[in-house]
Design a protein around this motif. Sequence first.
Motif, PDB file in Angstrom:
ATOM      1  N   GLN A  18       0.834  -1.207   0.000  1.00 19.41           N
ATOM      2  CA  GLN A  18       0.000   0.000   0.000  1.00 19.41           C
ATOM      3  C   GLN A  18       0.866   1.253   0.000  1.00 19.41           C
ATOM      4  N   TYR A  21       2.475   1.891  -3.457  1.00 18.89           N
ATOM      5  CA  TYR A  21       1.589   2.439  -4.475  1.00 18.89           C
ATOM      6  C   TYR A  21       1.100   3.841  -4.125  1.00 18.89           C
ATOM      7  N   GLY A  62      -8.049  -3.664  -7.644  1.00 17.77           N
ATOM      8  CA  GLY A  62      -6.701  -3.174  -7.878  1.00 17.77           C
ATOM      9  C   GLY A  62      -6.675  -2.191  -9.029  1.00 17.77           C
ATOM     10  N   CYS A  63      -7.680  -1.327  -9.058  1.00 24.23           N
ATOM     11  CA  CYS A  63      -7.865  -0.431 -10.209  1.00 24.23           C
ATOM     12  C   CYS A  63      -6.761   0.607 -10.352  1.00 24.23           C
ATOM     13  N   GLY A  64      -6.021   0.860  -9.253  1.00 20.40           N
ATOM     14  CA  GLY A  64      -4.930   1.819  -9.332  1.00 20.40           C
ATOM     15  C   GLY A  64      -5.387   3.193  -9.769  1.00 20.40           C
ATOM     16  N   ASP A  84      -9.269  -0.426  -4.523  1.00 17.72           N
ATOM     17  CA  ASP A  84      -7.810  -0.459  -4.437  1.00 17.72           C
ATOM     18  C   ASP A  84      -7.385  -0.219  -2.999  1.00 17.72           C
ATOM     19  N   SER A  86      -4.748   1.635  -2.253  1.00 19.72           N
ATOM     20  CA  SER A  86      -4.076   2.930  -2.192  1.00 19.72           C
ATOM     21  C   SER A  86      -5.029   4.103  -2.373  1.00 19.72           C
ATOM     22  N   LEU A  90      -6.407   5.875  -5.888  1.00 14.43           N
ATOM     23  CA  LEU A  90      -7.843   6.097  -6.095  1.00 14.43           C
ATOM     24  C   LEU A  90      -8.145   7.551  -6.428  1.00 14.43           C
ATOM     25  N   GLN A 104     -11.819   2.317  -1.185  1.00 19.75           N
ATOM     26  CA  GLN A 104     -10.536   1.871  -0.651  1.00 19.75           C
ATOM     27  C   GLN A 104     -10.769   0.614   0.171  1.00 19.75           C
ATOM     28  N   VAL A 126      -2.684  -7.318 -11.374  1.00 16.45           N
ATOM     29  CA  VAL A 126      -2.876  -7.158  -9.929  1.00 16.45           C
ATOM     30  C   VAL A 126      -2.249  -8.284  -9.112  1.00 16.45           C
TER      31      VAL A 126
END
Length: 203
Positions: A18, A21, A62-64, A84, A86, A90, A104, A126
Motif C-alpha cells: 500500500q 503504491y 486493484g484499479c490503481g 484499491d 491505495s 484512487l 478503498q 494485480v
Amino acid sequence: MTRKFLDEAYSYLGKGVQTLYDDWADTYEAEVGKNGYVTPTRCARLLAAHIADALAPVLDVGCGTGLSGLALRAEGIKTIDGMDLSAQMLDKARAKNIYRTLTQISDADPLPFETGDYAVIAAIGVIGPGAAPLELFDTLLGKLAAGGLFVLSFNDHALQDPAYAARISDCVDKGTARVLEQEHGPHLPARNINSTAYIIEKL
C-alpha cells in the motif's frame, strides 16, 4: 533523480505494498507508459468478446489510477466500480470520471461486496510478485455467481512460479471454472516483460 518504482516493485512480497503504491501514484502512469504498458488493453479486448450486456456491472479490483478502467470503457463497457488499497491511486482514478464508485479496501478485511453482485470481476496486472498474493485469485473467483466472468493477467515474474498457472489448472480440473481465452503477449515491452491474459468463466 526521479525514483524508479518499477525497479522496486517486484521485490515487494506483500508487506508495504500500500505504501509503495501511495508513493508511486503521482508518477505511475508516466513510468508504466514509458515502458509501453499494454496488458489492460489486451485484457479489455479479450473480455469484450464475451460480454453480452455492456451495462452489466464490472468490478475492477486493484484499479490503481484507472488505466484498466479506461481500457474497459474503450471497449464499450459502461458500468465499472473500482477498488484499491491505495488512497492516492484512487484519487487519480477518481479524476478520470469513468467509475461508478471507487472504494478503498484493506488486505486485512473481507472485500465489501456479496457473491454475485458483479457479472464480471477484473484483476488486471494485480496478482503477482510486488502486488496482490495468489490467494486473491480464489477469493475473487469465489465472489462470482455461476456464469460470471473473471478477467486477469499473470506477468512473466508471476509465471516463473508454477503455482500461478497451476491455480487456474486446478480450478479447471475440479470443474469450478473454465478458461474461455488465454493469450500470452506484451506487458511492458520496453523491459521485454510479457503477460498471459485470461478470461475465466465460473461454473
